[in-house]
Enzyme design. Sequence first.
Site, PDB file in Angstrom:
ATOM      1  CE  LYS A 157      -4.232  -1.872   1.999  1.00  0.00           C
ATOM      2  NZ  LYS A 157      -5.162  -1.883   3.138  1.00  0.00           N
ATOM      3  CE  LYS A 206     -10.917 -10.246  -2.422  1.00  0.00           C
ATOM      4  NZ  LYS A 206     -10.694 -10.442  -0.986  1.00  0.00           N
ATOM      5  CE  LYS A 246     -15.017  -3.207   2.086  1.00  0.00           C
ATOM      6  NZ  LYS A 246     -13.648  -2.924   2.536  1.00  0.00           N
TER       7      LYS A 246
HETATM    8  P1  AMP Z   1     -12.622  -6.230   1.980  1.00  0.00           P
HETATM    9  O1  AMP Z   1     -13.722  -5.727   1.097  1.00  0.00           O
HETATM   10  O2  AMP Z   1     -11.430  -6.701   1.226  1.00  0.00           O
HETATM   11  O3  AMP Z   1     -12.317  -5.291   3.125  1.00  0.00           O
HETATM   12  O4  AMP Z   1     -13.179  -7.546   2.685  1.00  0.00           O
HETATM   13  C1  AMP Z   1     -14.272  -7.576   3.576  1.00  0.00           C
HETATM   14  C2  AMP Z   1     -14.807  -8.998   3.652  1.00  0.00           C
HETATM   15  O5  AMP Z   1     -15.444  -9.343   2.421  1.00  0.00           O
HETATM   16  C3  AMP Z   1     -13.723 -10.060   3.868  1.00  0.00           C
HETATM   17  O6  AMP Z   1     -14.261 -11.080   4.674  1.00  0.00           O
HETATM   18  C4  AMP Z   1     -13.444 -10.568   2.487  1.00  0.00           C
HETATM   19  O7  AMP Z   1     -12.973 -11.906   2.491  1.00  0.00           O
HETATM   20  C5  AMP Z   1     -14.820 -10.491   1.838  1.00  0.00           C
HETATM   21  N1  AMP Z   1     -14.679 -10.233   0.392  1.00  0.00           N
HETATM   22  C6  AMP Z   1     -14.247  -9.078  -0.176  1.00  0.00           C
HETATM   23  N2  AMP Z   1     -14.251  -9.166  -1.522  1.00  0.00           N
HETATM   24  C7  AMP Z   1     -14.687 -10.420  -1.825  1.00  0.00           C
HETATM   25  C8  AMP Z   1     -14.889 -11.129  -3.048  1.00  0.00           C
HETATM   26  N3  AMP Z   1     -14.672 -10.561  -4.235  1.00  0.00           N
HETATM   27  N4  AMP Z   1     -15.331 -12.408  -2.991  1.00  0.00           N
HETATM   28  C9  AMP Z   1     -15.572 -12.986  -1.790  1.00  0.00           C
HETATM   29  N5  AMP Z   1     -15.393 -12.383  -0.598  1.00  0.00           N
HETATM   30  C10 AMP Z   1     -14.952 -11.116  -0.601  1.00  0.00           C
END
Ligand code: AMP
Length: 317
Positions: free
Chosen positions: A108, A190, A193
Amino acid sequence: MTRRLSLITPSGRLTLGNHLGALRPMAASADSDAFYGLSDLHALTLPHEPSVLRTRTEEMALLLMASGLEPAALFIQSHVPAHRSLSYLLECVAHTGELGRMIQFKEKSRRVGASVRASLFTYPVLMAADILLYGATEVPVGDDQRQHVELARDIAVRFNTTYGRVFSVPQAVHPEAGARVMDLADPTRKMSKSAGDAHPGSIFLLDEPDVVRRKVARAVTDSAGDVSRDEERPGVTNLIDILEACGGSAAGLSTYGDLKAAVTDAVVAELEPIQKRYRELAADRTYVTEVYAAGAARCREVTAPVLAAAEAAIGLA
Ligand code: AMP
């Protein structure tokens, strides 16, 4: 005691990936001993716009409730000051060398360039405080957080050995591979957000049916034309995975057009009850505020003795 604690950072709008990979399983295991929070303090570690952070946090607070997480204690991290207080004590135990080795920090900070915030460096210490305050023994995390949980363990052990036993030593657990939703525009990545609110490869939980239809219609596929899973064709595989995770089936579908229509219907149906509940909650903000106030109060109650024990052990009067 096993206590479930999970935080989501309001660093963007919640996506279908968050829903299928995190919120839906969290809702399935939501009970009164689960603590689910919005880590707004973590969102301050990268350049941010205050008004955007506030809007995102408010939207996410409603979406957590709309996703059925309400049986758990729902809270906003900054409303529970013990997180910040313990973080400072743990900064006095953590070493700069080990923080400098964190892969996420290196990645980052490379992306941010010149003005890397000190909080990005100390972020894993705040995360250790999040975990240790609740006496969480098992921390369900993805691979990208494994190193941070290891650090939380090291900090807990070092604190306990130096100042007396205060913390339970947490263990990272890796939940069985849940749905992993890939980006529609780049299915090798992936769905995230953090990709930005206008990113065409992300389906957001509040996307209208028409928007979902348009994004799915533009999803990257290939020229093979065969509706089946194939490692070499991540776009089609991702669409089939999404379809099945949303309760549909690709059996009998012969064209990508059919597949995309089925995915759209399944996703729209999956999101519909969440959006309906979101609108109800949006019209009743007082209730939402009450739920989060009660959640924060419960968190303060649970964390106060742990913070007090740490303060006493480290020599604060
Ligand atoms: P993040 O958005 O990376 O902060 O992740 C928040 C939660 O959402 C975590 O438990 C991640 O594993 C899950 N998560 C985020 N993006 C995905 C995705 N594309 N597919 C499945 N799980 C996700």
